[in-house]
Write a protein that holds these residues in place. Structure first.
Motif, PDB file in Angstrom:
ATOM      1  N   GLU A  53      50.927  84.277  14.152  1.00  0.00           N
ATOM      2  CA  GLU A  53      49.830  84.140  14.945  1.00  0.00           C
ATOM      3  C   GLU A  53      50.486  84.224  16.540  1.00  0.00           C
ATOM      4  O   GLU A  53      49.880  84.989  17.470  1.00  0.00           O
ATOM      5  N   ALA A  57      48.981  86.951  19.213  1.00  0.00           N
ATOM      6  CA  ALA A  57      48.518  86.477  20.570  1.00  0.00           C
ATOM      7  C   ALA A  57      49.424  87.290  21.592  1.00  0.00           C
ATOM      8  O   ALA A  57      48.656  87.677  22.668  1.00  0.00           O
ATOM      9  N   LYS A  62      46.825  87.324  24.761  1.00  0.00           N
ATOM     10  CA  LYS A  62      45.920  85.982  24.896  1.00  0.00           C
ATOM     11  C   LYS A  62      47.027  84.916  24.344  1.00  0.00           C
ATOM     12  O   LYS A  62      48.088  85.048  24.172  1.00  0.00           O
ATOM     13  N   ALA A  65      46.541  82.317  18.796  1.00  0.00           N
ATOM     14  CA  ALA A  65      45.992  83.021  17.659  1.00  0.00           C
ATOM     15  C   ALA A  65      45.776  82.098  16.503  1.00  0.00           C
ATOM     16  O   ALA A  65      46.334  81.012  16.348  1.00  0.00           O
ATOM     17  N   SER A 201      46.586  94.862  24.268  1.00  0.00           N
ATOM     18  CA  SER A 201      46.212  93.945  25.199  1.00  0.00           C
ATOM     19  C   SER A 201      45.298  94.333  26.525  1.00  0.00           C
ATOM     20  O   SER A 201      44.487  93.597  27.094  1.00  0.00           O
ATOM     21  N   SER A 209      37.563  86.647  23.412  1.00  0.00           N
ATOM     22  CA  SER A 209      37.990  86.391  22.140  1.00  0.00           C
ATOM     23  C   SER A 209      38.283  87.525  21.627  1.00  0.00           C
ATOM     24  O   SER A 209      37.129  88.422  21.682  1.00  0.00           O
ATOM     25  N   VAL A 227      42.109  86.002  18.241  1.00  0.00           N
ATOM     26  CA  VAL A 227      43.043  85.370  19.353  1.00  0.00           C
ATOM     27  C   VAL A 227      42.165  84.977  20.571  1.00  0.00           C
ATOM     28  O   VAL A 227      40.975  85.365  20.712  1.00  0.00           O
ATOM     29  N   ILE A 233      41.306  78.421  20.462  1.00  0.00           N
ATOM     30  CA  ILE A 233      41.811  78.180  19.060  1.00  0.00           C
ATOM     31  C   ILE A 233      41.827  76.979  18.572  1.00  0.00           C
ATOM     32  O   ILE A 233      41.780  76.547  17.372  1.00  0.00           O
TER      33      ILE A 233
END
Length: 367
Positions: A53, A57, A62, A65, A201, A209, A227, A233
């Motif tokens: 995660e 992310a 972000k 995640a 990204s 999201s 993410v 989240i």
């Protein structure tokens, strides 16, 4: 029964082109799964899930995640977090995966009303049409309240078409201007990023999201990662539990997904090249039509020309007798999807089998 056994003996080579979901875990993935350090992810303690995660992310740019069992659950959770009041409305493509292939979950489970806008052949929705679909708040007495816009990148039903950074940014600007959120169904977002030559990204920068499927082109056996912001989240984690997606020692699956992210992103470019080579070859076969220019990633739609004695069902059966498995879309359309376990040699063999089926050129399975 005897004929079926005879066919199985004859078919020594199998090329599965139904989808990029049919990949098998690599030896590296199996080893990672066997050695994975695990704990209870529902309690928030699985270290391998946390590692995956954190990596996802960072890749998406972000804050946080969350690993979920499937893309459908990932999209459903994302829509429900953004549309947490029943009677909300989401603007999405009329040919999008969320609208067509996810059992109407946003409506049946979340009470969210879909507001479909026509998808163009390139997977986009006209900007003016998106703006026109946004409900006037003054009509809240009779209208649902628009709260979310959904995009899909790549867009599966239009042949894996790629939505550009510029287009995504424009939709993001519209969302912000009207106080809406933007969710991207990024089931094949890595394919889009590779095709465009930009980082994931940057491609999803405008989104609030993104759901990223790891069991398609990247070849993990199971899983999608959502993410977004930390607050997003946090709500998503609770909804995952509500929907039955809390999976305890999920690090076993996350270990394979981590390998997929590390090792298979670099193979997507070859998938795209193989798809374009195959599309060009198929289009040259009399009786078939492929819009070669529209093949931007790993998906090909093949149309059987009108007046041909061949049907999609008959062609699929003929191909399967030679070990080639494809997806029938309609009586005159077939879908092919490339992935990292389909080699260039497999592609050439597939092309020869199509030529055999349409023109009677002899081909032996395994050669």
């Amino acid at each position: 029964m005897v004929a079926e056994k005879h066919l199985l003996k004859m078919v020594t080579r199998r090329v599965d082109l139904r989808s990029d979901t049919v990949t098998k875990p690599t030896e590296t993935m199996r080893a990672a799964m066997a050695a994975a350090e695990v704990d209870d992810d529902v309690l928030g303690n699985d270290p391998t899930a946390f590692r995956l995660e954190k990596e996802m992310a960072a890749i998406a740019g972000k804050e946080a995640a969350l690993f979920v069992p499937s893309g459908t659950m990932g999209n459903l959770i994302s829509v429900l977090v953004h549309c947490d009041i029943r009677g909300s409305e989401v603007i999405l493509g009329d040919n999008s995966h969320i609208h067509i292939y996810e059992n109407g979950g946003i409506a049946t489970i979340g009470g969210v009303h879909p507001r479909p806008v026509k998808n163009n052949p390139d997977g986009t929705m006209d900007i003016d049409s998106i703006v026109s679909a946004i409900r006037d708040p003054k009509g809240e007495l009779v209208y649902p309240t628009t709260r979310l816009i959904c995009l899909e990148n790549t867009h599966g039903n239009t042949g894996g078409r790629v939505l550009s950074v510029e287009y995504t940014d424009k939709v993001g600007e519209i969302a912000k201007k009207h106080g809406l959120k933007l969710h991207i169904d990024g089931a094949r977002i890595f394919n889009a990023a590779v095709a465009l030559g930009v980082p994931v990204s940057r491609l999803v920068q405008a989104a609030d999201s993104v759901s990223v499927c790891l069991s398609k082109g990247l070849g993990a056996p199971v899983g999608t990662v959502i993410v977004g912001s930390e607050s997003f989240i946090k709500k998503a984690r609770r909804l995952r539990k509500t929907l039955g997606g809390g999976m305890r020692q999920v690090g076993v699956l996350c270990a394979a997904a981590f390998v997929a992210v590390q090792e298979n992103v670099g193979k997507l470019e070859a998938d795209h090249k193989n798809a374009k080579f195959l599309a060009d070859g198929l289009h040259k076969i009399k009786g078939l039509f492929v819009d070669v220019a529209s093949v931007e990633t790993n998906i090909i739609f093949i149309d059987i020309e009108e007046g041909s004695k061949m049907t999609a069902e008959k062609l699929c059966k003929n191909l399967e007798e030679h070990g080639i498995v494809v997806m029938k879309e309609s009586s005159s359309r077939i879908r092919i999807v490339l992935h990292h376990q389909i080699s260039y040699d497999d592609v050439k063999f597939t092309l020869s089998c199509f030529q055999n089926a349409l023109n009677g050129v002899s081909v032996e399975n395994g050669n």
